[in-house]
Design an enzyme around this catalytic site. Structure first.
Site, mmCIF file in Angstrom:
data_model
loop_
_atom_site.group_PDB
_atom_site.id
_atom_site.type_symbol
_atom_site.label_atom_id
_atom_site.label_comp_id
_atom_site.label_asym_id
_atom_site.label_seq_id
_atom_site.Cartn_x
_atom_site.Cartn_y
_atom_site.Cartn_z
ATOM 1 N N GLU A 1 14.954 -20.263 19.649
ATOM 2 C CA GLU A 1 14.409 -20.886 18.457
ATOM 3 C C GLU A 1 12.991 -21.306 18.811
ATOM 4 O O GLU A 1 12.785 -22.152 19.663
ATOM 5 C CB GLU A 1 15.219 -22.121 18.055
ATOM 6 C CG GLU A 1 14.740 -22.672 16.736
ATOM 7 C CD GLU A 1 15.024 -24.148 16.542
ATOM 8 O OE1 GLU A 1 15.300 -24.857 17.516
ATOM 9 O OE2 GLU A 1 14.941 -24.575 15.383
ATOM 10 N N HIS B 1 19.203 -22.948 8.018
ATOM 11 C CA HIS B 1 19.705 -24.293 7.739
ATOM 12 C C HIS B 1 18.628 -25.374 7.881
ATOM 13 O O HIS B 1 18.893 -26.531 7.580
ATOM 14 C CB HIS B 1 20.866 -24.596 8.693
ATOM 15 C CG HIS B 1 20.392 -24.660 10.112
ATOM 16 N ND1 HIS B 1 19.955 -23.544 10.799
ATOM 17 C CD2 HIS B 1 20.235 -25.706 10.964
ATOM 18 C CE1 HIS B 1 19.564 -23.912 12.004
ATOM 19 N NE2 HIS B 1 19.724 -25.219 12.128
ATOM 20 N N ASP B 2 17.456 -25.013 8.386
ATOM 21 C CA ASP B 2 16.372 -25.990 8.519
ATOM 22 C C ASP B 2 15.345 -25.850 7.396
ATOM 23 O O ASP B 2 14.256 -26.431 7.479
ATOM 24 C CB ASP B 2 15.657 -25.812 9.870
ATOM 25 C CG ASP B 2 16.516 -26.287 11.025
ATOM 26 O OD1 ASP B 2 17.361 -27.181 10.811
ATOM 27 O OD2 ASP B 2 16.361 -25.761 12.139
ATOM 28 N N ASP C 1 25.602 -21.027 18.854
ATOM 29 C CA ASP C 1 24.434 -21.903 18.905
ATOM 30 C C ASP C 1 24.524 -22.765 20.172
ATOM 31 O O ASP C 1 25.444 -23.568 20.316
ATOM 32 C CB ASP C 1 24.443 -22.805 17.657
ATOM 33 C CG ASP C 1 23.064 -23.062 17.112
ATOM 34 O OD1 ASP C 1 22.163 -23.264 17.928
ATOM 35 O OD2 ASP C 1 22.894 -23.063 15.883
ATOM 36 N N ASP D 1 18.865 -23.374 20.938
ATOM 37 C CA ASP D 1 18.285 -24.378 20.053
ATOM 38 C C ASP D 1 17.138 -25.137 20.736
ATOM 39 O O ASP D 1 17.299 -25.610 21.870
ATOM 40 C CB ASP D 1 19.385 -25.371 19.653
ATOM 41 C CG ASP D 1 18.887 -26.438 18.714
ATOM 42 O OD1 ASP D 1 18.670 -26.104 17.542
ATOM 43 O OD2 ASP D 1 18.697 -27.596 19.147
ATOM 44 N N ASP E 1 35.737 -24.793 7.258
ATOM 45 C CA ASP E 1 36.459 -24.708 8.532
ATOM 46 C C ASP E 1 36.643 -23.250 8.948
ATOM 47 O O ASP E 1 36.344 -22.314 8.187
ATOM 48 C CB ASP E 1 37.794 -25.459 8.453
ATOM 49 C CG ASP E 1 38.582 -25.128 7.189
ATOM 50 O OD1 ASP E 1 38.650 -23.937 6.842
ATOM 51 O OD2 ASP E 1 39.116 -26.058 6.546
ATOM 52 N N ASP F 1 39.551 -31.145 3.110
ATOM 53 C CA ASP F 1 38.810 -32.345 3.538
ATOM 54 C C ASP F 1 37.354 -32.319 3.075
ATOM 55 O O ASP F 1 36.583 -33.228 3.357
ATOM 56 C CB ASP F 1 38.893 -32.536 5.063
ATOM 57 C CG ASP F 1 38.146 -31.445 5.830
ATOM 58 O OD1 ASP F 1 37.662 -30.475 5.193
ATOM 59 O OD2 ASP F 1 38.053 -31.551 7.067
ATOM 60 N N ASP G 1 36.278 -24.233 2.710
ATOM 61 C CA ASP G 1 37.218 -25.257 3.203
ATOM 62 C C ASP G 1 38.643 -24.848 2.835
ATOM 63 O O ASP G 1 38.895 -24.473 1.688
ATOM 64 C CB ASP G 1 36.858 -26.591 2.524
ATOM 65 C CG ASP G 1 37.826 -27.697 2.878
ATOM 66 O OD1 ASP G 1 38.407 -27.639 3.978
ATOM 67 O OD2 ASP G 1 37.993 -28.619 2.054
HETATM 68 C C1 NOJ Z 1 16.795 -27.129 15.649
HETATM 69 C C2 NOJ Z 1 17.969 -26.992 14.747
HETATM 70 O O1 NOJ Z 1 17.853 -25.793 14.042
HETATM 71 C C3 NOJ Z 1 17.972 -28.197 13.861
HETATM 72 O O2 NOJ Z 1 18.901 -28.089 12.807
HETATM 73 C C4 NOJ Z 1 18.247 -29.409 14.694
HETATM 74 O O3 NOJ Z 1 18.138 -30.554 13.903
HETATM 75 C C5 NOJ Z 1 17.251 -29.499 15.861
HETATM 76 N N1 NOJ Z 1 17.008 -28.256 16.498
HETATM 77 C C6 NOJ Z 1 17.774 -30.418 16.914
HETATM 78 O O4 NOJ Z 1 18.818 -29.812 17.596
#
Ligand code: NOJ
Length: 587
Positions: free
Chosen positions: A291, A358-359, A136, A237, A67, A63, A59
């Site tokens: 994905e 990130h998931d 993405d 995605d 960024d 904030d 950042d």
């Molecule tokens: C997959 C993404 O990686 C995830 O972070 C998101 O919540 C879902 N698709 C919905 O877009």
């Protein structure tokens, strides 16, 4: 030398001294046995990808959210990793119900991240450093605040009505459909037009209607807009869900874990992908990665078989579906999954290799060992693995320094729509909430979203303001500054490993073969490309482990080693220290 042990050879690490820096030739016409010549060699197969979660990276305006200017500040750092591609999670205008995976305007930047000029400066900064940029594309659904949806929901005869899927209430309740985020199911009632709309994820993420050619054209136009700006790739995605069975068969309750089988890869998906290929992909030097890869090898193949002209790369979820509960990691399963998936693409097609994103929770917590003694070697081992498999390696920010999960034992601290939705489901199903929270604490994707740990200053140097998410307390011990000049750090091992991969095409294109797959603690495999052959040996254990590789003629040299030496005795018996990871050149 002692006769019993015969010889203990201390093979000294000589990274960089290997002299097989064969340059990859761009294309080839000759078809031979392995993947190299079955299909063209491309930059995205040879690439090493680094994933940046922009709100947590750096950042600059105080904030508390990362960024673009922050990324620009860190461009030299990113380049120093030796990576060649960056995938950045969504930064488009969005109400941020799902941290940007709910897009309100696909051509606008969310002010939190900066302006379009900042984006262009960042993109330029990557390109100047020979780093490709992957965008993405979140187009299975949009935000409910997208203008299309606002129009669509306003009246039944609005020209945008068919941009989404609607079920008129006079037909009765729609057949039950599972939603990944919403315990109430995937149809949401909307009083304005007395109809239900479909949302596979949260109710603020209505699914776009890909049956409608106008929707598809809108998407291709958006992709072209970004391709014209110079982005080099698209990560699609949730794309396996874009095509729907519009007879809307009822979802069989109890199969929630299996939802991809019910919703993924519906027949028209291939048609759409082929159209996207012709409209966008073949017109630019770009690639697209899906994905998800369906639920069978055939699905996966069909997505990325070059002859079909659809996608160029896919990633499957099996690698991150393992080890979702504390202490459930099984090396045998890990070997089986990666070996099986490699075989699926041995002759045709290309995949991504990853252990976190990130998931998911942090890779070290799930597959490595977070104890102070083993944190460093076990993360180095996992990075050796990722960067020595066939497929494009994806490294998630922070994994290059061994960032770990953050402890969040109670629900109050969670902000993620997924975590909160799952909690509600657990309550509704009368599950044991204590057990639920212990699994969530271990496996929640919020673990992987904490601010990047740059140094020991306040907030790990991420922000001068209040970080949007708590910084992991361990930042004083785990950070870039501490590791920067330490030759034995996780960070510098990662940098060596990217160099090794780039200098050894065998690690990119070589055939993979597992050795002694029943070994309880060591994962060993070879990679072979023409006359080049390497052996990777990884000790996934807190104890010393041996493996005797009589099937190998000669261990010629060490290409990389996360310890200073490696013990080799007669008959190629290799004794590995805890979490030792070594790559040998062999013949
Ligand atoms: C997959 C993404 O990686 C995830 O972070 C998101 O919540 C879902 N698709 C919905 O877009």
């Amino acid at each position: 030398m002692n006769n019993n042990l015969w010889v203990i050879i201390a093979v000294i690490l000589f990274v960089g001294c290997n002299n097989h820096q064969t340059k990859i030739v761009k294309e080839t016409d000759t078809k031979t046995e392995n993947n190299v010549t079955q299909e063209q060699k491309t930059w995205w197969k040879e690439g090493i990808l680094y994933q940046i979660y922009p709100q947590s990276f750096k950042d600059t305006d105080g904030d508390g959210f990362g960024d673009f200017k922050g990324v620009i500040e860190k461009l030299d750092y990113v380049q120093s990793l030796g990576i060649t591609m960056v995938w950045m999670n969504p930064f488009f205008d969005s109400p941020l119900v799902d941290n940007g995976y709910d897009v309100a305007d696909y051509r606008a930047i969310h002010p939190r991240y900066g302006t379009m000029e900042d984006f262009e400066a960042m993109l330029d900064g990557f390109h100047k450093r020979d780093i490709k940029f992957v965008l993405d594309m979140v187009v299975n659904h949009s935000s409910n605040e997208h203008e299309w949806f606002k129009q669509s929901r306003s009246s039944r005869d609005n020209p945008y009505r068919d941009y989404y899927h609607w079920w008129p209430a006079e037909k009765g309740d729609p057949p039950y459909r599972y939603s990944l985020f919403d315990p109430e199911g995937a149809w949401e009632y909307d009083a304005t037009t007395n109809a239900y709309y479909l949302h596979t994820f949260a109710k603020e993420q209505p699914d776009l209607n890909w049956e409608n050619p106008k929707v598809r054209q809108e998407v291709y136009d958006i992709m072209k807009f970004w391709a014209e700006k110079g982005v080099d790739g698209f990560r699609m995605d949730a794309f396996q869900f874009a095509s729907k069975d519009t007879t809307w068969p009822e979802f069989p309750k109890g199969h929630e874990k299996d939802f991809i089988k019910w919703y993924g890869m519906r027949p028209k998906l291939h048609e759409y992908l082929n159209e996207m290929y012709q409209e966008v992909i073949e017109k630019y030097d770009v690639f697209a990665v899906a994905e998800g890869a369906g639920s069978t090898f055939k699905d996966a193949h069909d997505l990325v078989d070059a002859d079909r002209k659809e996608l160029q790369m896919a990633y499957h979820f099996e690698s991150v579906d393992m080890s979702r509960k504390p202490n459930s990691f099984e090396l045998s399963e890990f070997k089986e999954v990666f070996t099986r998936w490699d075989s699926a693409f041995a002759k045709q097609g290309w995949i991504a290799i990853f252990l976190s994103n990130h998931d998911n929770a942090r890779l070290i917590n799930r597959f490595g060992n977070t104890s102070p003694e083993f944190r460093t070697p076990s993360t180095q081992l996992l990075n050796t693995f990722l960067l020595s498999m066939r497929g494009t390696p994806y490294t998630y920010y922070g994994d290059e320094i061994g960032m770990t999960n953050i402890d969040m034992p109670t629900l109050e601290e969670y902000v993620d729509v997924d975590a909160i939705g799952k909690y509600k489901t657990a309550v509704a199903n009368g599950e044991d909430l204590q057990e639920f929270m212990s699994i969530l604490n271990y496996s929640s994707r919020e673990n992987g979203r904490t601010p990047m740990q740059w140094d020991t200053s306040d907030n790990a140097g991420f922000t001068k303001g209040k970080p949007w998410k708590r910084v992991n307390d361990n930042y004083t011990k785990i950070n870039v500054a501490i590791q920067q000049d330490d030759p034995n750090s996780i960070l510098n091992h990662f940098r060596q490993m990217t160099k090794v991969r780039k200098e050894n095409p065998v690690l990119i294109y070589g055939d993979y073969a597992i050795i002694q797959k029943e070994h309880p603690s060591i994962y060993a495999y070879t990679r072979t490309l023409d006359n080049e052959k390497v052996l990777v040996v990884l000790n996934f254990s807190e104890n010393k482990s041996d493996i005797k590789l009589s099937e190998i003629k000669k261990l010629e040299a060490t290409i990389i080693n996360n310890y200073n030496t490696v013990a080799v005795s007669e008959g190629n018996k290799i004794t590995l220290m805890p979490y030792q990871a070594v790559i040998f050149k062999i013949n």
